[in-house]
Design a protein around this motif. Structure first.
Motif, PDB file in Angstrom:
ATOM      1  N   ARG A 100       0.830  -1.208   0.000  1.00 42.50           N
ATOM      2  CA  ARG A 100       0.000   0.000   0.000  1.00 42.50           C
ATOM      3  C   ARG A 100       0.863   1.255   0.000  1.00 42.50           C
ATOM      4  O   ARG A 100       0.534   2.259  -0.658  1.00 42.50           O
ATOM      5  CB  ARG A 100      -0.949  -0.027   1.200  1.00 42.50           C
ATOM      6  CG  ARG A 100      -2.154  -0.951   0.991  1.00 42.50           C
ATOM      7  CD  ARG A 100      -3.123  -0.886   2.141  1.00 42.50           C
ATOM      8  NE  ARG A 100      -2.713  -1.748   3.230  1.00 42.50           N
ATOM      9  CZ  ARG A 100      -3.084  -3.020   3.380  1.00 42.50           C
ATOM     10  NH1 ARG A 100      -3.889  -3.572   2.478  1.00 42.50           N
ATOM     11  NH2 ARG A 100      -2.664  -3.734   4.400  1.00 42.50           N
ATOM     12  N   SER A 102       3.791   1.429  -1.363  1.00 44.61           N
ATOM     13  CA  SER A 102       4.324   1.491  -2.716  1.00 44.61           C
ATOM     14  C   SER A 102       3.326   2.153  -3.655  1.00 44.61           C
ATOM     15  O   SER A 102       3.682   3.026  -4.458  1.00 44.61           O
ATOM     16  CB  SER A 102       4.653   0.074  -3.208  1.00 44.61           C
ATOM     17  OG  SER A 102       5.109   0.096  -4.544  1.00 44.61           O
ATOM     18  N   ARG A 103       2.063   1.747  -3.536  1.00 43.25           N
ATOM     19  CA  ARG A 103       1.039   2.342  -4.402  1.00 43.25           C
ATOM     20  C   ARG A 103       0.878   3.828  -4.113  1.00 43.25           C
ATOM     21  O   ARG A 103       0.677   4.636  -5.031  1.00 43.25           O
ATOM     22  CB  ARG A 103      -0.302   1.602  -4.197  1.00 43.25           C
ATOM     23  CG  ARG A 103      -1.439   2.132  -5.078  1.00 43.25           C
ATOM     24  CD  ARG A 103      -1.139   1.898  -6.533  1.00 43.25           C
ATOM     25  NE  ARG A 103      -2.157   2.460  -7.416  1.00 43.25           N
ATOM     26  CZ  ARG A 103      -2.162   3.712  -7.850  1.00 43.25           C
ATOM     27  NH1 ARG A 103      -1.180   4.542  -7.480  1.00 43.25           N
ATOM     28  NH2 ARG A 103      -3.111   4.135  -8.649  1.00 43.25           N
ATOM     29  N   VAL A 110      -1.458   2.702 -13.734  1.00 47.71           N
ATOM     30  CA  VAL A 110      -1.550   1.333 -13.222  1.00 47.71           C
ATOM     31  C   VAL A 110      -2.666   0.586 -13.937  1.00 47.71           C
ATOM     32  O   VAL A 110      -3.793   1.081 -14.055  1.00 47.71           O
ATOM     33  CB  VAL A 110      -1.792   1.330 -11.701  1.00 47.71           C
ATOM     34  CG1 VAL A 110      -1.936  -0.098 -11.178  1.00 47.71           C
ATOM     35  CG2 VAL A 110      -0.653   2.056 -10.983  1.00 47.71           C
ATOM     36  N   LEU A 153       3.485  -5.575  -6.009  1.00 49.04           N
ATOM     37  CA  LEU A 153       3.288  -4.146  -5.795  1.00 49.04           C
ATOM     38  C   LEU A 153       4.416  -3.557  -4.952  1.00 49.04           C
ATOM     39  O   LEU A 153       4.941  -2.472  -5.255  1.00 49.04           O
ATOM     40  CB  LEU A 153       1.927  -3.906  -5.142  1.00 49.04           C
ATOM     41  CG  LEU A 153       1.463  -2.462  -4.941  1.00 49.04           C
ATOM     42  CD1 LEU A 153       1.575  -1.663  -6.226  1.00 49.04           C
ATOM     43  CD2 LEU A 153       0.025  -2.458  -4.432  1.00 49.04           C
ATOM     44  N   CYS A 156       7.526  -2.641  -6.881  1.00 41.77           N
ATOM     45  CA  CYS A 156       7.421  -1.640  -7.948  1.00 41.77           C
ATOM     46  C   CYS A 156       8.308  -0.430  -7.658  1.00 41.77           C
ATOM     47  O   CYS A 156       8.168   0.206  -6.604  1.00 41.77           O
ATOM     48  CB  CYS A 156       5.975  -1.196  -8.102  1.00 41.77           C
ATOM     49  SG  CYS A 156       5.712  -0.121  -9.535  1.00 41.77           S
ATOM     50  N   VAL A 182      -4.136  -2.398  -5.272  1.00 37.37           N
ATOM     51  CA  VAL A 182      -3.526  -1.995  -6.544  1.00 37.37           C
ATOM     52  C   VAL A 182      -4.094  -0.661  -7.034  1.00 37.37           C
ATOM     53  O   VAL A 182      -3.370   0.150  -7.620  1.00 37.37           O
ATOM     54  CB  VAL A 182      -3.755  -3.099  -7.611  1.00 37.37           C
ATOM     55  CG1 VAL A 182      -3.357  -2.624  -8.999  1.00 37.37           C
ATOM     56  CG2 VAL A 182      -2.977  -4.354  -7.228  1.00 37.37           C
ATOM     57  N   ARG A 183      -5.386  -0.425  -6.857  1.00 44.65           N
ATOM     58  CA  ARG A 183      -6.069   0.810  -7.280  1.00 44.65           C
ATOM     59  C   ARG A 183      -5.712   1.206  -8.717  1.00 44.65           C
ATOM     60  O   ARG A 183      -5.086   2.220  -8.977  1.00 44.65           O
ATOM     61  CB  ARG A 183      -5.751   1.950  -6.308  1.00 44.65           C
ATOM     62  CG  ARG A 183      -6.288   1.705  -4.907  1.00 44.65           C
ATOM     63  CD  ARG A 183      -6.196   2.924  -4.012  1.00 44.65           C
ATOM     64  NE  ARG A 183      -4.840   3.238  -3.613  1.00 44.65           N
ATOM     65  CZ  ARG A 183      -4.201   4.365  -3.911  1.00 44.65           C
ATOM     66  NH1 ARG A 183      -4.800   5.288  -4.644  1.00 44.65           N
ATOM     67  NH2 ARG A 183      -2.974   4.566  -3.481  1.00 44.65           N
TER      68      ARG A 183
END
Length: 476
Positions: A100, A102-103, A110, A153, A156, A182-183
């Motif tokens: 999370r 990372s996102r 994405v 994720l 990334c 991921v969103r």
């Protein structure tokens, strides 16, 4: 040149609410959950799996060069005081927290991919298409489950321009927590087919489970749906109810936004003429099969929605290759010449089996060569399993398959339905069938091997490559 840091230790510790112990590095270059493949400078996460507890391999990971190990507080006392550790309450939960984080730091476009068939091939095609236009991060292999998605994720890089994640499921409710992590800006559902029927009441329930991917789509994001699929209207309605305004369809249907106008199928690829979001495009596709041509429409639509150049994306598809176990071709040196092996051993369901048989039907055989299918059980199909195996005779006959080898109790249903002239051999499992298949191959043959992962059809692929190793070279 050393790899750039993926995470500083301070960032990791803050994201995971971890306590450091021992001599810690300033940063880590990657993340691993496998002590056998961990690289120097990476962080090793000691995840507790169904079979093994990763804590048993912490010492091996650190010996192999891992810069730090992430471990549970309840198990930290078993490790030396000088071992570099990040201590958390739960390792998998900590990995999800890092994912999370990372996102949250990503500026990338994405894309998330799900579907009953074609997830990995679509994801890999996106890797090539987007990778030619900017720094692109894509989940490896089929890392699409409750640990594979957060691992992908968390790996990334912060400076990625594009990021592509595969999300899988075999039960309702499994996609929701993953897609909310991921969103995505763009979500693709390749198709909805009768797979995992053991766990669902019908195909409509499978569609509803796939539609969970809509729940994480970013505001003003888009979904890409297969207009030729019987579940299109159901998926479209669900997306609209969730407030997604940008619904892009692909297929041969004349109303499709990414529409197949014409396709010429060849043994090793296709020539495709399509209209993608209002622009006509002709391109070569490096993967054979009409199903691959259809999915290439979704790839181009998603790439365009993510801001990639459409013409460059089309050019890149000529270099697309099947993923491992999903149609990779190898030449086998057999007595008197060469045979071709099509490795479809990774997994199988009725839709992917029919598609693989179609590819076999398009394959050119040599003089006196035969089209041979080596088929293992398709699992998790529930009460209709016997009928779904038996019904493969239709695709076999339509594609002029000359000889069938079957293994597994479910494939006995197909075996019994075959005409005697098409029967090559039957065994209860892949290991027992191996010798029958390897002994039958001759020059000019094309052999396709496919079955569910649990059928262990890779055993036969490996046996063919080993016996005919003089020519076991990949065909590009």
């Amino acid at each position: 040149m050393s790899a750039p840091p993926l995470w500083t230790l301070d960032e990791m510790a803050a994201a995971m609410r971890a306590e450091g112990r021992g001599p810690l590095p300033a940063a880590i270059t990657g993340i691993s959950i496998d002590s056998r493949t961990v690289a120097p400078g990476e962080a090793y996460f000691a995840i507790r799996g169904d079979v093994h507890d990763g804590h048993a391999f912490v010492d091996a990971a650190l010996t192999a060069g891992a810069a730090v190990a992430v471990v549970e507080a309840a198990q930290r006392d078993q490790f030396a005081l000088e071992a570099p550790l990040l201590v958390v309450d739960d390792v998998l939960a900590a990995l999800c927290d890092l994912a999370r984080a990372s996102r949250a730091r990503l500026a990338a476009q994405v894309i998330a991919v799900t579907g009953s068939v074609g997830k990995t091939s679509t994801k890999e095609a996106l890797r090539g298409v987007l990778g030619a236009q900017g720094n692109t991060h894509v989940s490896v292999a089929s890392f699409n489950n409750h640990w594979g998605v957060p691992l992908s994720l968390a790996r990334c890089p912060a400076d990625a321009r594009f990021a592509v994640f595969e999300i899988g499921m075999n039960h309702a409710g499994e996609i929701t927590p993953l897609v909310k992590m991921v969103r995505p800006h763009v979500a693709i559902i390749t198709t909805v087919e009768p797979v995992h029927l053991e766990f669902f009441s019908g195909v409509e329930a499978i569609a509803d489970a796939k539609a969970e991917i809509f729940e994480g789509v970013q505001p003003d994001g888009a979904v890409v749906l297969n207009r030729d699929n019987a579940q299109f209207a159901r998926l479209q309605e669900r997306a609209r109810k969730l407030g997604i305004a940008k619904i892009v369809s692909f297929g041969a249907d004349e109303k499709a936004d990414a529409r197949l106008l014409d396709v010429a199928l060849h043994p090793a690829g296709s020539a495709v003429h399509a209209e993608i979001l209002g622009s006509e495009l002709t391109y070569k596709l490096g993967m054979p099969g009409r199903h691959m041509a259809m999915n290439s429409l979704a790839v181009l639509a998603a790439a365009s929605l993510a801001g990639a150049d459409l013409v460059l994306a089309g050019l890149a598809l000529s270099q697309a290759q099947p993923a491992a176990g999903r149609g990779v071709r190898r030449a086998l040196a057999v007595r008197g010449g060469e045979a071709i092996l099509i490795d479809e051993s990774y997994n199988a369901n009725p839709a992917s089996m029919a598609a693989a048989l179609n590819v076999l039907g398009e394959a050119g055989v040599g003089t006196k060569g035969r089209r041979i299918a080596v088929l293992g059980d398709m699992l998790e199909l529930g009460p209709k399993s016997a009928d779904l195996h038996r019904d493969l005779t239709e695709a076999i006959n339509a594609n002029d398959v000359d000889m069938i080898f079957c293994c597994g109790p479910l494939m006995r249903n197909l075996w019994n339905a075959l005409s005697s002239g098409k029967r090559g051999g039957y065994a209860e499992n892949s290991a027992a069938l191996e010798s029958q298949v390897t002994a039958a191959i001759r020059s000019g043959d094309v052999i396709m091997v496919k079955g569910s992962l649990g059928s262990r059809m890779k055993v036969i692929v490996t046996a063919l490559e080993k016996r005919y190793s003089g020519g076991a070279a990949e065909i590009l």
